[in-house]
Design a protein around this motif. Structure first.
Motif, PDB file in Angstrom:
ATOM      1  N   GLY A 153     -29.157  23.321 -28.448  1.00 29.96           N
ATOM      2  CA  GLY A 153     -29.162  24.456 -27.537  1.00 29.96           C
ATOM      3  C   GLY A 153     -28.070  25.457 -27.835  1.00 29.96           C
ATOM      4  O   GLY A 153     -27.301  25.318 -28.790  1.00 29.96           O
TER       5      GLY A 153
ATOM      6  N   GLU B 126     -35.171  23.573 -19.001  1.00 28.74           N
ATOM      7  CA  GLU B 126     -35.557  23.464 -20.413  1.00 28.74           C
ATOM      8  C   GLU B 126     -35.469  22.019 -20.892  1.00 28.74           C
ATOM      9  O   GLU B 126     -36.355  21.537 -21.618  1.00 28.74           O
ATOM     10  CB  GLU B 126     -34.667  24.367 -21.266  1.00 28.74           C
ATOM     11  N   ILE B 127     -34.411  21.321 -20.496  1.00 23.40           N
ATOM     12  CA  ILE B 127     -34.272  19.919 -20.889  1.00 23.40           C
ATOM     13  C   ILE B 127     -35.426  19.099 -20.347  1.00 23.40           C
ATOM     14  O   ILE B 127     -36.002  18.256 -21.048  1.00 23.40           O
ATOM     15  CB  ILE B 127     -32.922  19.354 -20.404  1.00 23.40           C
TER      16      ILE B 127
ATOM     17  N   VAL C 113     -38.587  28.219 -26.242  1.00 16.40           N
ATOM     18  CA  VAL C 113     -38.697  26.786 -25.927  1.00 16.40           C
ATOM     19  C   VAL C 113     -40.125  26.423 -25.539  1.00 16.40           C
ATOM     20  O   VAL C 113     -40.672  25.404 -25.976  1.00 16.40           O
ATOM     21  CB  VAL C 113     -37.712  26.413 -24.800  1.00 16.40           C
TER      22      VAL C 113
ATOM     23  N   THR D 199     -33.699  30.786 -25.963  1.00 16.19           N
ATOM     24  CA  THR D 199     -33.580  30.038 -24.715  1.00 16.19           C
ATOM     25  C   THR D 199     -33.180  30.992 -23.595  1.00 16.19           C
ATOM     26  O   THR D 199     -32.919  32.178 -23.824  1.00 16.19           O
ATOM     27  CB  THR D 199     -32.513  28.933 -24.837  1.00 16.19           C
TER      28      THR D 199
ATOM     29  N   THR E  45     -27.737  16.564 -26.248  1.00 14.59           N
ATOM     30  CA  THR E  45     -27.317  16.841 -24.879  1.00 14.59           C
ATOM     31  C   THR E  45     -26.178  15.914 -24.501  1.00 14.59           C
ATOM     32  O   THR E  45     -26.087  14.785 -25.006  1.00 14.59           O
ATOM     33  CB  THR E  45     -28.500  16.666 -23.899  1.00 14.59           C
TER      34      THR E  45
ATOM     35  N   ASP F 243     -25.496  25.453 -23.557  1.00 12.80           N
ATOM     36  CA  ASP F 243     -26.449  24.341 -23.520  1.00 12.80           C
ATOM     37  C   ASP F 243     -27.794  24.803 -22.929  1.00 12.80           C
ATOM     38  O   ASP F 243     -27.931  25.901 -22.397  1.00 12.80           O
ATOM     39  CB  ASP F 243     -25.903  23.173 -22.702  1.00 12.80           C
ATOM     40  N   PHE F 244     -28.792  23.943 -23.090  1.00 11.11           N
ATOM     41  CA  PHE F 244     -30.084  24.192 -22.453  1.00 11.11           C
ATOM     42  C   PHE F 244     -29.911  24.143 -20.934  1.00 11.11           C
ATOM     43  O   PHE F 244     -29.027  23.456 -20.403  1.00 11.11           O
ATOM     44  CB  PHE F 244     -31.096  23.123 -22.862  1.00 11.11           C
ATOM     45  N   THR F 245     -30.768  24.831 -20.225  1.00  9.56           N
ATOM     46  CA  THR F 245     -30.781  24.701 -18.763  1.00  9.56           C
ATOM     47  C   THR F 245     -31.450  23.391 -18.390  1.00  9.56           C
ATOM     48  O   THR F 245     -32.148  22.759 -19.208  1.00  9.56           O
ATOM     49  CB  THR F 245     -31.543  25.869 -18.122  1.00  9.56           C
TER      50      THR F 245
END
Length: 343
Positions: free
Chosen positions: A288, A297-298, A246, A207, A263, A292-294
């Motif tokens: 993630g 990305e989410i 991703v 990621t 999330t 966490d995912f950005t």
């Protein structure tokens, strides 16, 4: 009415055989102990010969079996019960288990073991000639074999029966987690627990906040998966894939039966699981990195079909979140399958 329960008696890691007087005495002591509990026992050989009242017995060299004759009371009266014999065709057998890439297909066929498996067999367990083991290939194949040759760096084993191939019995869950940069053995722990919980596939996820994975880690994780597979009595090895980004994962998200994306602030996972079909056979779990995912990305993952889910109010580490998700979906999938079988 008298019921019969069949089981194989093991002593110090091997099936009882009559050539050792100590094992014979152990068996008779076992019989006497059970008699004090008010149960009658007979000793059977593998060819089902029965010893007489003088406590003699016959065997074909493959170990003894004990038949317990006792009455079982229940509200509906007396019933018959039978426990199947432990054997190489049972995925939870009582023999030491070792991994080979290619199994002997038929009885009498010989295979060779080297490396870690050789070391474990001869130096750790100290197995000797004619000892029995189980061999599995990690693809559902399993066969019982006997040691026929021990050398300095390898052993040879001969199959004592034809190989069997069993299909997977657990749901096919794929875990994709950004765990490649975890330190202190946390990534190794994640591989081990995903194996024990029955995941089919594990993908190290790249990621924006975890863009790289140190070299050689994937090979190490695959070896750990094989070791954990042996320990937990699985027949199908967890597949540890090469790292993937991703963007490259989006096609798999789109075609999965269901994709859950961990999330913060989303619908709880358990609540989301109640809305999936009861016959669901698996799906994709996304976890993630530590940060966490950005947001970007989410958004990509959700647009591809991922369902955001929450894992409670506490902030979880990557490996904790992955195991929490996997344990939840595996247990609920098992409940759904049990419900479907009994409906």
């Amino acid at each position: 009415m008298v019921s019969q329960v069949l089981l194989r008696v093991w002593y110090q890691g091997r099936a009882l055989t009559p050539e050792f007087s100590s094992l014979t005495r152990f068996n008779l002591n076992f019989q006497e102990e059970r008699r004090r509990e008010g149960q009658e026992f007979s000793v059977l050989s593998s060819s089902h010969g029965v010893y007489n009242s003088s406590n003699k017995f016959s065997t074909n060299g493959h170990g003894l079996q004990v038949a317990a004759h006792s009455q079982f009371q229940n509200p509906g009266g007396i019933e018959d019960r039978q426990i199947p014999l432990i054997s190489a065709n049972n995925p939870c057998g009582g023999l030491p288990r070792f991994h080979v890439d290619l199994l002997p297909a038929v009885k009498g066929m010989v295979v060779q073991l080297k490396g870690d498996e050789f070391w474990h067999m001869t130096r750790v367990l100290r197995l000797n000639l004619n000892d029995r083991v189980e061999l599995f290939d990690g693809k559902g194949g399993i066969v019982e074999a006997s040691l026929v040759q021990i050398r300095n760096t390898s052993v040879e084993l001969a199959a004592v029966r034809t190989c069997q191939v069993l299909p997977p019995t657990s749901p096919h869950w794929h875990v994709a987690a950004a765990f490649g940069t975890l330190k202190g053995g946390r990534g190794d722990w994640l591989v081990e627990k995903c194996t024990e919980l029955g995941a089919q596939r594990l993908t190290p996820l790249l990621t924006q906040r975890s863009p790289a994975i140190p070299g050689q880690r994937t090979d190490r994780w695959q070896r750990m998966s094989i070791a954990a597979t042996k320990q937990c009595q699985r027949l199908h090895v967890l597949e540890v894939r090469e790292p993937i980004g991703v963007q490259s994962l989006l096609p798999e998200v789109a075609k999965a039966n269901v994709t859950f994306l961990a999330t913060a602030g989303a619908t709880p996972l358990v609540e989301a699981m109640t809305g999936v079909p009861k016959h669901l056979e698996g799906g994709l779990l996304l976890i993630g990195p530590e940060g966490d995912f950005t947001g970007e990305e989410i958004q990509m993952l959700v647009e591809a079909g991922a369902v955001p889910v929450g894992l409670g109010q506490c902030r979880l580490r990557v490996e904790t979140a992955a195991i929490a998700m996997l344990a939840t979906v595996m247990l609920m999938s098992d409940n759904h399958q049990t419900y479907a079988r009994t409906s």
